[in-house]
Design an enzyme around this catalytic site. Structure first.
Site, PDB file in Angstrom:
ATOM      1  N   ASP A 430       0.915  -1.002  -0.041  1.00  0.00           N
ATOM      2  CA  ASP A 430      -0.086  -0.103   0.072  1.00  0.00           C
ATOM      3  C   ASP A 430       0.995   1.113   0.008  1.00  0.00           C
ATOM      4  O   ASP A 430       1.700   1.550   0.921  1.00  0.00           O
ATOM      5  CB  ASP A 430      -0.799   0.042   1.327  1.00  0.00           C
ATOM      6  CG  ASP A 430      -1.542   1.109   1.489  1.00  0.00           C
ATOM      7  OD1 ASP A 430      -1.885   2.056   0.385  1.00  0.00           O
ATOM      8  OD2 ASP A 430      -1.860   1.693   2.535  1.00  0.00           O
ATOM      9  N   SER A 467       2.037  29.638   6.295  1.00  0.00           N
ATOM     10  CA  SER A 467       1.248  28.542   6.361  1.00  0.00           C
ATOM     11  C   SER A 467       1.840  27.424   7.006  1.00  0.00           C
ATOM     12  O   SER A 467       3.091  27.200   7.017  1.00  0.00           O
ATOM     13  CB  SER A 467       0.517  28.298   4.809  1.00  0.00           C
ATOM     14  OG  SER A 467       0.031  26.919   5.194  1.00  0.00           O
TER      15      SER A 467
END
Length: 483
Positions: A430, A467
């Site tokens: 995965d 940010s």
């Protein structure tokens, strides 16, 4: 506790106490886990039981206690002890070897036997030697054989027989005895060093968790050690804080960086009713979290426990090695005795072999008395056949492998999985959190026509610099690397 035999003695000793329910041993890191009932022994009583069986106890702690520093101190002390024992053996052994070469090839040294006997005594009988002989005696007393028996058989008889040289002219075996013990001490030190590095990799996982927690007590926020948290405590998690322990959000919302647990590179949104994992980081919001699992029940503690159990688990090849060692030691003793008898009664027949070997090996003495040659042959069998590698290589390799894997983000569930892995031909992975970095990284910059790459990165950095979003941070970090 360095062998199955030692583990068996400790388990049987503890099992005789009525309050002990179950015990499990981990030879790789020298620990025993004990489950006791309400009327079970205290920590001090457990320590006394094990010490009564002839073993030293480095530390006793409840499972889940934050004993990282203590574990590290014990590991370091164990390594220092192994190194000290090695040097105490290596220094006089090196001096003996130098004197032996001078005595054999240049000039006989007056009182040579007395000198090496004095230098070799602490190597064979004290420090590391004493611990080895103690383990051998325990093994023989219980009708079993371990590797320490061979070390004792390869060092004690040569030293004692070498003392015969004071009353009867014969070859000295003391040099052989101290060399055997020194190499044994070197092996123990290398083993302890390898295990120490593996354990350090595991302990690094524990440093990921928070050390303190802010909790609500009587309407006020107080800071307490994480180990004092109890299920039901309301924790305050501010922006940038680590979640102290596993829990459930009761108020607030935020994005949490869960890459430590899942490898997911993008923070996960959490709000009231969602579960959170200890050691994950809150990005921007303030959360009130109810602690649900603390101490040894947390996700991080279970991961560490999983790796620890994998290090102490037994793989099929290790079962085979243990069976072979149990049969091999008595077989070696029989062969050594057979060598002694054959050389005693057929020494003259075998002597031409020594005469041939003397042409290549100057230390071979084909004129030695037959009893001396017989003793040499028996001791040689004991020393060369010692199956230390057979018994130590597998558990040490398992521990080091799982430790290095943990350091690189690979968690191994059991020792058997490592052995099975050699037969794997195809793997299906995965992507997210498995083979990714766990964080975004700037890989390519594709500017529009008329805009340079540098100009684009400067503009993007100006916009994203304030940010905290992971993609924004990836752009800023990438721009700094490229500009």
């Amino acid at each position: 506790m360095g062998s199955d035999h030692c583990a068996g003695i400790i388990k049987s000793t503890l099992a005789r106490h009525d309050g002990v329910q179950t015990t499990s041993t981990n030879i790789a890191n020298h620990t025993v886990s004990v489950v006791v009932g309400s009327d079970g022994p205290t920590e001090n009583e457990l320590k006394e039981l094990i010490e009564g069986a002839g073993y030293d106890v480095a530390a006793v702690a409840l499972e889940g206690d934050a004993s990282q520093e203590e574990d590290s101190a014990v590991e370091e002390a164990y390594l220092k002890l192994a190194l000290r024992r090695f040097w105490i053996a290596a220094v006089p052994t090196t001096l003996i070897m130098v004197l032996m070469m001078f005595h054999m090839f240049w000039q006989p040294i007056p009182g040579y036997l007395a000198i090496i006997a004095v230098l070799g005594f602490p190597v064979v009988f004290l420090y590391g030697g004493a611990a080895t002989h103690k383990a051998s005696w325990r093994s023989l007393k219980n009708g079993t054989f371990n590797m320490d028996v061979l070390i004792s058989m390869g060092s004690l008889p040569p030293y004692l027989i070498g003392l015969v040289g004071f009353v009867y002219p014969m070859t000295s075996f003391i040099e052989m005895a101290v060399t055997i013990m020194t190499f044994h001490m070197l092996g123990r030190y290398l083993e302890a060093k390898a295990k120490g590095k593996a354990s350090e990799a595991i302990r690094k996982l524990l440093t990921l968790g928070a050390k303190t927690a802010r909790v609500e007590r009587e309407g006020e926020e107080v800071e307490i050690p994480v180990k004092d948290l109890a299920p039901g405590d309301i924790m305050i998690v501010r922006p940038g804080d680590k979640v102290p322990t596993d829990g459930e959000v009761v108020d607030g919302e935020s994005h949490l960086d869960e890459s430590i647990a899942t490898g997911e590179s993008v923070p996960v949104y959490k709000s009231t009713g969602d579960t959170v994992i200890g050691a994950t980081i809150s990005k921007e919001g303030r959360l009130r979290v109810k602690a649900t699992r603390v101490g040894g029940d947390t996700f991080l503690a279970q991961v560490v426990k999983l790796i620890d159990e994998a290090q102490g688990s037994r793989v099929p090849i290790q079962e085979f090695a243990d069976r072979m060692t149990g049969r091999f030691v008595p077989l070696v003793l029989v062969i050594a005795l057979g060598s002694l008898v054959v050389w005693l009664f057929a020494g003259d027949t075998l002597r031409p072999i020594l005469e041939w070997g003397a042409a290549f090996l100057p230390w071979v003495d084909p004129t030695a008395a037959t009893p001396v040659l017989a003793i040499l042959a028996a001791i040689a069998v004991l020393v060369i056949a010692c199956p230390c590698a057979l018994g130590l290589a597998t558990p040490t390799a398992l521990m080091v492998g799982s430790g290095v894997g943990a350091e690189r983000g690979i968690l191994i569930r059991s020792g058997e999985a490592i052995q099975t892995f050699k037969d794997v031909k195809v793997m299906v992975l995965d992507k997210t959190g498995t083979i990714t970095r766990g964080e975004p990284k700037l890989t390519d910059v594709v500017p529009a026509a008329g805009v340079s790459e540098t100009e684009l990165l400067e503009l993007a950095t100006a916009v994203e610099n304030a940010s905290e979003h992971p993609i924004a941070r990836a752009i800023v970090d990438g721009a700094r690397e490229r500009c």
